[in-house]
Design a protein around this motif. Structure first.
Motif, short mmCIF file in Angstrom:
data_model
loop_
_atom_site.label_atom_id
_atom_site.label_comp_id
_atom_site.label_asym_id
_atom_site.label_seq_id
_atom_site.Cartn_x
_atom_site.Cartn_y
_atom_site.Cartn_z
N ARG A 199 0.84 -1.20 0.00
CA ARG A 199 0.00 0.00 0.00
C ARG A 199 0.87 1.25 0.00
N LYS A 203 -2.52 5.83 0.64
CA LYS A 203 -3.56 4.81 0.87
C LYS A 203 -3.60 4.41 2.35
N PHE B 390 -3.51 -6.22 12.19
CA PHE B 390 -4.80 -6.05 11.52
C PHE B 390 -5.38 -4.68 11.88
N PHE B 394 -11.57 -3.64 10.81
CA PHE B 394 -11.92 -4.58 9.76
C PHE B 394 -12.30 -5.94 10.34
N ASP B 402 -9.46 -6.60 1.39
CA ASP B 402 -8.49 -5.52 1.24
C ASP B 402 -7.17 -6.05 0.67
N ALA B 403 -6.74 -7.20 1.20
CA ALA B 403 -5.47 -7.76 0.73
C ALA B 403 -5.59 -8.27 -0.71
N PHE B 406 -5.76 -5.44 -3.44
CA PHE B 406 -4.66 -4.49 -3.35
C PHE B 406 -5.14 -3.15 -2.79
N GLY B 407 -6.02 -3.23 -1.80
CA GLY B 407 -6.47 -2.02 -1.13
C GLY B 407 -7.61 -1.31 -1.82
N ALA B 408 -8.13 -1.89 -2.91
CA ALA B 408 -9.17 -1.19 -3.66
C ALA B 408 -10.53 -1.27 -2.97
N ARG B 452 -4.04 -13.84 4.95
CA ARG B 452 -3.90 -12.50 4.39
C ARG B 452 -2.57 -12.36 3.65
N ALA B 453 -1.52 -12.94 4.24
CA ALA B 453 -0.21 -12.83 3.59
C ALA B 453 -0.22 -13.56 2.25
N PRO B 456 -2.00 -11.99 -1.92
CA PRO B 456 -1.42 -11.49 -3.19
C PRO B 456 -0.59 -12.54 -3.92
#
Lengths: 294, 549
Positions: A199, A203, B390, B394, B402-403, B406-408, B452-453, B456
């Motif tokens: 991020r 952001k 965290f 959330f 979120d992960a 990519f934060g979108a 979460r890790a 991506p």
């Protein structure tokens, strides 16, 4: 007791916070809600008065009736009348709008300004932090009301200037809090994890830092709302806010002062309204604060 | 010598409850002078409450009852506040896990220890001062005169624990109760403290040792009682319980200990929940005969920090290592050895003063953050305390959304299939999506952090003490999970740990760090069987030696 239990057996399925919430603290939730009754009633009443004063007020707040002047509280006029025979109760109801509006708008300006200053200081790097820090220290060095008076002296009296003046004076306190929150959160594992996930700084600021920093601001802002109402009334009392005969609590206090020995109700009831709103905001913020902690 | 037939402490059918929660049920044991009984259990087993009941500190809202609860024949249940105070400190010594919080931070160590002597004896101040120095010496603190004049905050963790032990043994109590006395300490220090406790026992004191760590207590305990859910499931001599466990729970507990278990051996009993078809397709696995280029290299990394007094402190000095694809490299070190600073440099969170990190053969640490950002998905991280990593606002679904995005977005609906897939991969049910991470258990939180890790699709994971805060059976599950994921997804791990047995079980290669420098590195088995550096040998000597089947 609960802290003791947690200390002894963390993670115990029987004593886990999840289980405790469903069984043990049922009465606690009710106690918590009970504390909301007073602030919600008071603020609810005055908010309604501010939105639709004609629903609650039996008289025109500006209608003069010399025959009725200085009537004490009684069946005809619930809270008595002033020197021109205007109904105090109706004037308090109509006064809710300017008083609350000044309070809310001033708090909004204060928090908004603080958000910019606090973010610059807490997230903008060392030089910006130092620069903003000095400005805040100067503002802190002056008594708040004095600062507001200086601003009004420069910009001229009126409702608009009162709002800006009170907003300006409350901003440094909020800004300092936001800066502190951001500085703490900036080095939290949460931010590190977000960085590792790729991020950007902007952001992270908008999704993680500011929303988390603003939680205590919401509590403090509620507290500040009461304070802003008092300040707005103080400025009006000094003749710097809404001009008479406009129904405004501070101005009403000021007008009644002359007749204090003759008609105590002219100052007592507007004063009571100010105290009620300020107290209700304080209680509400305390309840919110406790809720946030638990 | 006191006859061992007279029990020092006799507990028969001890019950402790808080409201409707029965946290200790029908616990019975006896302790003879000069012997050490270890009460072993995981968090929530009731072991600490048991210990506290013995000294009358179970808590205000507790209800303690027992058929017999006697210390040297005195019925402990009949004592009132004042008689308790006479007994505590004088006949019963209590040692707590965290010496920092049990010592007054504003009082000098010497005064803390002197307290017991002043209250319980008629010794003159000079005799007491001499005794304090003597005590500090007996717990192995060097420069006892200096230490006596220091505040607890000025001492290291090991020294504080020794000081606390000194205060507990000041009056030569007949019974010492030690509640997790070494949990907060580094391995070498913990071994020294345990040896010290063992020596005290030889002087005739009885000792009740409370611990979650079966392997650690084997160093001193004569007898072991295994507790679970408030009950003693199995008790007997240490050799018997460790060598030939009867109860399935003890067997599981012993199986979960990674010490002496070869790589890829399963530690936990339950297999992970797997729904066929939801496993992500394994990434391109490297063929065994293909030349293996390291996925990550660190060359000559150094980092120093400015101290508040202006001096410079070297956290890491010229560290070099490489991580091969699909392998695990463990970075072993005690607290302050620079392993976390190394991890932060590898993650690109700290710029190294000298040296460089490369990722998949191209520069990594030399890049600016903006250049690094697009490549960040290749490298993930999990931490010791997942909860603090965290965002508290959330829930589980939002964290993963979120992960994944990519934060979108934070809306879990858009990525629902992938979220369920991830949860499934780490052995969590999809019902967890709406849960708040704070309501999850420690093991579940770490699973969520792993999920979460992995979101991506990283190729390399940096694991910074990922199991240090977990109970041994939960640790076993998380280690097994990491091992499964490595083989399924072809991941490479940098595994940072202070725990030698975990490192040995998990890694193909190890590097040993001490005071910022790499003292030894090489293939795991080589380093563990034939350590070259004296420090590595000292670390290995401190590790529990039993439990090797």
């Amino acid at each position: 007791m609960s802290s003791h239990l947690q200390q002894l057996t963390p993670g115990d399925p029987v004593l886990s916070p999840h289980a405790a919430r469903s069984t043990g603290s049922g009465t606690g939730v009710w106690k918590h809600r009970l504390k909301l009754v007073f602030p919600v009633l008071v603020l609810g009443f005055f908010t309604l008065a501010a939105i639709a004063p004609s629903w609650l007020a039996p008289f025109d707040p500006l209608a003069i009736n010399p025959a009725d002047s200085f009537s004490p509280p009684g069946p005809g006029h619930l809270l008595g009348t002033d020197e021109s025979g205007r109904d105090i109760y109706s004037r308090i109801i109509y006064g809710a709008r300017p008083s609350l509006l000044i309070g809310a708008a001033a708090t909004a300006i204060g928090v908004g300004l603080a958000l910019i200053l606090g973010t610059l200081a807490g997230f903008g790097g060392r030089w910006l932090d130092a620069g903003v820090g000095r400005i805040l220290e100067v503002l802190f060095a002056l008594p708040g009301l004095l600062l507001a008076l200086v601003f009004i002296a420069l910009a001229g009296p009126g409702v608009g200037t009162t709002i800006i003046a009170v907003g300006l004076t409350t901003a440094p306190g909020y800004a300092r809090l936001i800066r502190g929150q951001l500085l703490t959160l900036r080095h939290s594992p949460m931010v590190e994890a977000a960085t590792v996930l790729g991020r950007s700084r902007a952001k992270i600021l908008t999704t993680h830092l500011l929303p988390n920093a603003l939680t205590p601001i919401a509590v403090l802002g509620t507290l500040g709302l009461g304070q802003a109402v008092v300040w707005a009334a103080s400025l009006s009392f000094l003749g710097l806010g809404a001009p008479p005969p406009a129904p405004e609590w501070g101005a009403m206090l000021s007008a009644g002062r002359t007749y204090l020995s003759l008609a105590w109700w002219m100052t007592f009831f507007p004063g009571l309204a100010i105290v009620l709103v300020a107290a209700a905001a304080t209680v509400l913020s305390r309840v919110l604060n406790q809720g946030e902690k638990s | 010598m006191i006859s061992p037939q007279v029990p020092l402490l006799e507990v028969k059918n001890l019950n402790v409850s808080f409201g409707h929660h029965h946290v200790v049920q029908n616990v019975s044991f006896t302790l003879t002078p000069g012997s050490c009984l270890a009460l072993v259990g995981e968090s929530g087993s009731g072991k600490s409450v048991t210990a506290r009941s013995l000294i009358g500190l179970a808590g205000k809202h507790s209800k303690v009852s027992a058929q017999t609860l006697a210390f040297k024949g005195t019925d402990l249940l009949s004592l009132n506040q004042r008689t308790w105070r006479n007994l505590r400190g004088k006949d019963l010594g209590f040692i707590l896990q965290d010496a920092l919080t049990s010592l007054d931070p504003l009082r000098k160590i010497g005064r803390e220890i002197d307290d017991a002597l002043r209250i319980h004896t008629q010794l003159s101040p000079t005799t007491r001062a001499e005794r304090v120095i003597e005590l500090l010496m007996s717990v192995g603190l060097d420069d006892p005169e200096v230490r006596a004049g220091q505040l607890s905050g000025e001492l290291s963790g090991g020294m504080r624990q020794r000081a606390l032990i000194a205060s507990a043994i000041a009056l030569e109590p007949g019974l010492i109760i030690a509640d997790e006395p070494t949990t907060a300490l580094d391995a070498t220090i913990a071994a020294q403290v345990l040896d010290l406790l063992g020596a005290l026992r030889q002087q005739g004191s009885g000792m009740l040792l409370i611990s979650h760590d079966l392997a650690a207590v084997s160093r001193v305990a004569d007898d072991i009682a295994v507790m679970h859910n408030g009950r003693i499931l199995e008790s007997g001599s240490a050799e018997q319980v460790l060598g030939n466990p009867q109860h399935p729970y003890t067997q599981r507990l012993l199986a979960a200990v990674p010490a002496g278990k070869p790589r890829h051996t399963r530690l936990s009993v339950q297999p992970l929940i797997k729904v066929p078809g939801l496993e992500p397709t394994p990434q391109v696995a490297v063929a065994p005969d293909e030349p293996r280029y390291p996925v990550l290299t660190a060359h000559n990394l150094s980092k120093s920090f400015k101290m508040p007094n202006g001096a410079s402190f070297t956290a890491v000095h010229k560290a070099s290592f490489e991580l091969l694809p699909g392998k695990t490299l463990s970075v072993i070190g005690e607290s302050g050895s620079g392993k976390t600073t190394t991890a932060r440099m590898v993650l690109g969170l700290l710029k190294p003063d000298t040296g460089a990190v490369t990722l998949f053969g191209s520069p990594w640490s030399k890049l600016s953050e903006a250049q690094r950002r697009p490549r960040r998905p290749q490298l993930g991280a999990i931490y010791q305390d997942p909860l603090s990593s965290f965002d508290p606002r959330f829930n589980v679904g939002q964290l993963l959304a979120d992960a994944l995005s990519f934060g979108a977005t934070r809306s879990s609906r858009k990525h629902l299939t992938r979220i369920k897939e991830l949860l499934n991969l780490v052995g969590l049910e999809s019902g967890f999506i709406t849960r708040n991470p704070a309501t999850l258990s420690g093991g579940q939180r770490q699973r969520l952090a792993i999920a979460r890790a992995l979101a991506p699709n990283p190729r390399v994971l940096i694991c910074d003490e990922p199991v240090s805060a977990l109970d041994v059976s939960i640790q076993a599950q998380v280690l097994d999970l990491l091992d499964d994921l490595q083989r399924q997804l072809g991941l490479s791990y940098v595994f940072i740990t202070h725990d030698l047995s975990v490192a040995r079980h998990m890694s193909d290669d190890v590097v040993v760090m001490r005071r910022g420098a790499l003292v030894e590195s090489g293939p795991t088995e080589e380093v563990f069987t034939a350590p070259a550096h004296p420090y590595t040998r000292a670390l290995l000597a401190a590790a529990p030696e039993v439990l090797r089947s």
